[in-house]
Design a protein around this motif. Sequence first.
Motif, PDB file in Angstrom:
ATOM      1  N   GLU A 128       0.828  -1.207   0.000  1.00  0.00           N
ATOM      2  CA  GLU A 128       0.000   0.000   0.000  1.00  0.00           C
ATOM      3  C   GLU A 128       0.863   1.257   0.000  1.00  0.00           C
ATOM      4  O   GLU A 128       0.532   2.237  -0.669  1.00  0.00           O
ATOM      5  N   LEU A 129       1.958   1.238   0.750  1.00  0.00           N
ATOM      6  CA  LEU A 129       2.882   2.381   0.728  1.00  0.00           C
ATOM      7  C   LEU A 129       3.479   2.568  -0.663  1.00  0.00           C
ATOM      8  O   LEU A 129       3.549   3.699  -1.168  1.00  0.00           O
ATOM      9  N   ALA A 130       3.908   1.488  -1.285  1.00  0.00           N
ATOM     10  CA  ALA A 130       4.464   1.565  -2.638  1.00  0.00           C
ATOM     11  C   ALA A 130       3.417   2.080  -3.622  1.00  0.00           C
ATOM     12  O   ALA A 130       3.702   2.949  -4.462  1.00  0.00           O
ATOM     13  N   TYR A 131       2.198   1.575  -3.519  1.00  0.00           N
ATOM     14  CA  TYR A 131       1.110   1.993  -4.392  1.00  0.00           C
ATOM     15  C   TYR A 131       0.835   3.487  -4.239  1.00  0.00           C
ATOM     16  O   TYR A 131       0.682   4.209  -5.226  1.00  0.00           O
ATOM     17  N   THR A 132       0.794   3.950  -3.006  1.00  0.00           N
ATOM     18  CA  THR A 132       0.545   5.370  -2.743  1.00  0.00           C
ATOM     19  C   THR A 132       1.673   6.229  -3.282  1.00  0.00           C
ATOM     20  O   THR A 132       1.437   7.293  -3.872  1.00  0.00           O
ATOM     21  N   PHE A 133       2.919   5.792  -3.111  1.00  0.00           N
ATOM     22  CA  PHE A 133       4.065   6.528  -3.638  1.00  0.00           C
ATOM     23  C   PHE A 133       3.983   6.628  -5.163  1.00  0.00           C
ATOM     24  O   PHE A 133       4.198   7.704  -5.733  1.00  0.00           O
ATOM     25  N   VAL A 134       3.677   5.526  -5.837  1.00  0.00           N
ATOM     26  CA  VAL A 134       3.567   5.522  -7.291  1.00  0.00           C
ATOM     27  C   VAL A 134       2.427   6.435  -7.729  1.00  0.00           C
ATOM     28  O   VAL A 134       2.573   7.227  -8.673  1.00  0.00           O
ATOM     29  N   ASP A 135       1.301   6.356  -7.055  1.00  0.00           N
ATOM     30  CA  ASP A 135       0.144   7.186  -7.375  1.00  0.00           C
ATOM     31  C   ASP A 135       0.475   8.668  -7.233  1.00  0.00           C
ATOM     32  O   ASP A 135       0.188   9.482  -8.118  1.00  0.00           O
ATOM     33  N   PHE A 136       1.087   9.025  -6.122  1.00  0.00           N
ATOM     34  CA  PHE A 136       1.456  10.412  -5.869  1.00  0.00           C
ATOM     35  C   PHE A 136       2.490  10.895  -6.899  1.00  0.00           C
ATOM     36  O   PHE A 136       2.378  12.002  -7.432  1.00  0.00           O
ATOM     37  N   SER A 137       3.480  10.060  -7.202  1.00  0.00           N
ATOM     38  CA  SER A 137       4.521  10.429  -8.168  1.00  0.00           C
ATOM     39  C   SER A 137       3.928  10.665  -9.556  1.00  0.00           C
ATOM     40  O   SER A 137       4.316  11.607 -10.255  1.00  0.00           O
ATOM     41  N   ALA A 138       2.994   9.819  -9.950  1.00  0.00           N
ATOM     42  CA  ALA A 138       2.340   9.999 -11.249  1.00  0.00           C
ATOM     43  C   ALA A 138       1.575  11.313 -11.287  1.00  0.00           C
ATOM     44  O   ALA A 138       1.643  12.053 -12.275  1.00  0.00           O
ATOM     45  N   ALA A 139       0.869  11.613 -10.214  1.00  0.00           N
ATOM     46  CA  ALA A 139       0.111  12.866 -10.154  1.00  0.00           C
ATOM     47  C   ALA A 139       1.041  14.078 -10.239  1.00  0.00           C
ATOM     48  O   ALA A 139       0.739  15.054 -10.936  1.00  0.00           O
ATOM     49  N   VAL A 140       2.174  14.010  -9.565  1.00  0.00           N
ATOM     50  CA  VAL A 140       3.142  15.111  -9.615  1.00  0.00           C
ATOM     51  C   VAL A 140       3.675  15.274 -11.037  1.00  0.00           C
ATOM     52  O   VAL A 140       3.776  16.394 -11.549  1.00  0.00           O
ATOM     53  N   CYS A 141       4.015  14.157 -11.688  1.00  0.00           N
ATOM     54  CA  CYS A 141       4.514  14.226 -13.070  1.00  0.00           C
ATOM     55  C   CYS A 141       3.485  14.875 -13.993  1.00  0.00           C
ATOM     56  O   CYS A 141       3.841  15.744 -14.807  1.00  0.00           O
ATOM     57  N   PHE A 142       2.231  14.489 -13.879  1.00  0.00           N
ATOM     58  CA  PHE A 142       1.201  15.060 -14.737  1.00  0.00           C
ATOM     59  C   PHE A 142       0.945  16.532 -14.418  1.00  0.00           C
ATOM     60  O   PHE A 142       0.729  17.340 -15.325  1.00  0.00           O
ATOM     61  N   THR A 143       0.979  16.894 -13.160  1.00  0.00           N
ATOM     62  CA  THR A 143       0.750  18.289 -12.791  1.00  0.00           C
ATOM     63  C   THR A 143       1.869  19.184 -13.305  1.00  0.00           C
ATOM     64  O   THR A 143       1.612  20.220 -13.938  1.00  0.00           O
ATOM     65  N   ILE A 144       3.113  18.797 -13.057  1.00  0.00           N
ATOM     66  CA  ILE A 144       4.246  19.594 -13.531  1.00  0.00           C
ATOM     67  C   ILE A 144       4.271  19.611 -15.061  1.00  0.00           C
ATOM     68  O   ILE A 144       4.488  20.656 -15.679  1.00  0.00           O
ATOM     69  N   GLY A 145       4.036  18.438 -15.664  1.00  0.00           N
ATOM     70  CA  GLY A 145       3.992  18.371 -17.124  1.00  0.00           C
ATOM     71  C   GLY A 145       2.929  19.280 -17.709  1.00  0.00           C
ATOM     72  O   GLY A 145       3.151  19.947 -18.724  1.00  0.00           O
ATOM     73  N   SER A 146       1.775  19.353 -17.076  1.00  0.00           N
ATOM     74  CA  SER A 146       0.697  20.224 -17.553  1.00  0.00           C
ATOM     75  C   SER A 146       1.115  21.685 -17.520  1.00  0.00           C
ATOM     76  O   SER A 146       0.845  22.441 -18.466  1.00  0.00           O
ATOM     77  N   VAL A 147       1.765  22.094 -16.463  1.00  0.00           N
ATOM     78  CA  VAL A 147       2.221  23.491 -16.354  1.00  0.00           C
ATOM     79  C   VAL A 147       3.276  23.782 -17.423  1.00  0.00           C
ATOM     80  O   VAL A 147       3.257  24.844 -18.066  1.00  0.00           O
ATOM     81  N   LEU A 148       4.180  22.826 -17.628  1.00  0.00           N
ATOM     82  CA  LEU A 148       5.257  23.049 -18.597  1.00  0.00           C
ATOM     83  C   LEU A 148       4.763  23.124 -20.039  1.00  0.00           C
ATOM     84  O   LEU A 148       5.459  23.653 -20.912  1.00  0.00           O
ATOM     85  N   PHE A 149       3.570  22.634 -20.311  1.00  0.00           N
ATOM     86  CA  PHE A 149       3.026  22.729 -21.666  1.00  0.00           C
ATOM     87  C   PHE A 149       2.614  24.154 -22.039  1.00  0.00           C
ATOM     88  O   PHE A 149       2.331  24.435 -23.193  1.00  0.00           O
ATOM     89  N   PHE A 150       2.617  25.069 -21.093  1.00  0.00           N
ATOM     90  CA  PHE A 150       2.269  26.459 -21.398  1.00  0.00           C
ATOM     91  C   PHE A 150       3.348  27.165 -22.226  1.00  0.00           C
ATOM     92  O   PHE A 150       3.082  28.167 -22.869  1.00  0.00           O
ATOM     93  N   TRP A 151       4.572  26.671 -22.192  1.00  0.00           N
ATOM     94  CA  TRP A 151       5.681  27.318 -22.903  1.00  0.00           C
ATOM     95  C   TRP A 151       6.280  26.357 -23.924  1.00  0.00           C
ATOM     96  O   TRP A 151       6.537  25.182 -23.625  1.00  0.00           O
ATOM     97  N   ASP A 152       6.532  26.868 -25.101  1.00  0.00           N
ATOM     98  CA  ASP A 152       7.135  26.044 -26.159  1.00  0.00           C
ATOM     99  C   ASP A 152       8.501  25.514 -25.754  1.00  0.00           C
ATOM    100  O   ASP A 152       8.872  24.400 -26.119  1.00  0.00           O
ATOM    101  N   SER A 153       9.251  26.298 -25.001  1.00  0.00           N
ATOM    102  CA  SER A 153      10.615  25.907 -24.640  1.00  0.00           C
ATOM    103  C   SER A 153      10.666  24.714 -23.677  1.00  0.00           C
ATOM    104  O   SER A 153      11.700  24.070 -23.549  1.00  0.00           O
TER     105      SER A 153
END
Length: 93
Positions: free
Chosen positions: A23-48
């Motif tokens: 369950e700890l591993a699952y939660t870590f993976v879940d949280f990490s995926a959410a962070v990747c998508f959130t940061i990735g979404s913000v970074l899509f605002f700039w072409d660079s």
Amino acid sequence: MRLFRHENRQRNHGTRRVYAMFELAYTFVDFSAAVCFTIGSVLFFWDSTMTIATWLFLVGSILFAAKPSLRLAREIKLARMGELEKLAERVES
């Protein structure tokens, strides 16, 4: 071997510990995926930063794909622990 049974998780201290660790591993993976998508979404605002955003989306997708794999691995491990207990009881008899 019966998978996804609540009693497999509560059989003894060892199974409760395995369940908690997965369950700890699952939660870590879940949280990490959410962070990747959130940061990735913000970074899509700039072409660079679009390339790094794309990579973060790929990593996030892989992490989301790992979640059911973790659950299945956990359930197989718990079921096997039960099978080992039954075998040990037979040997003792």
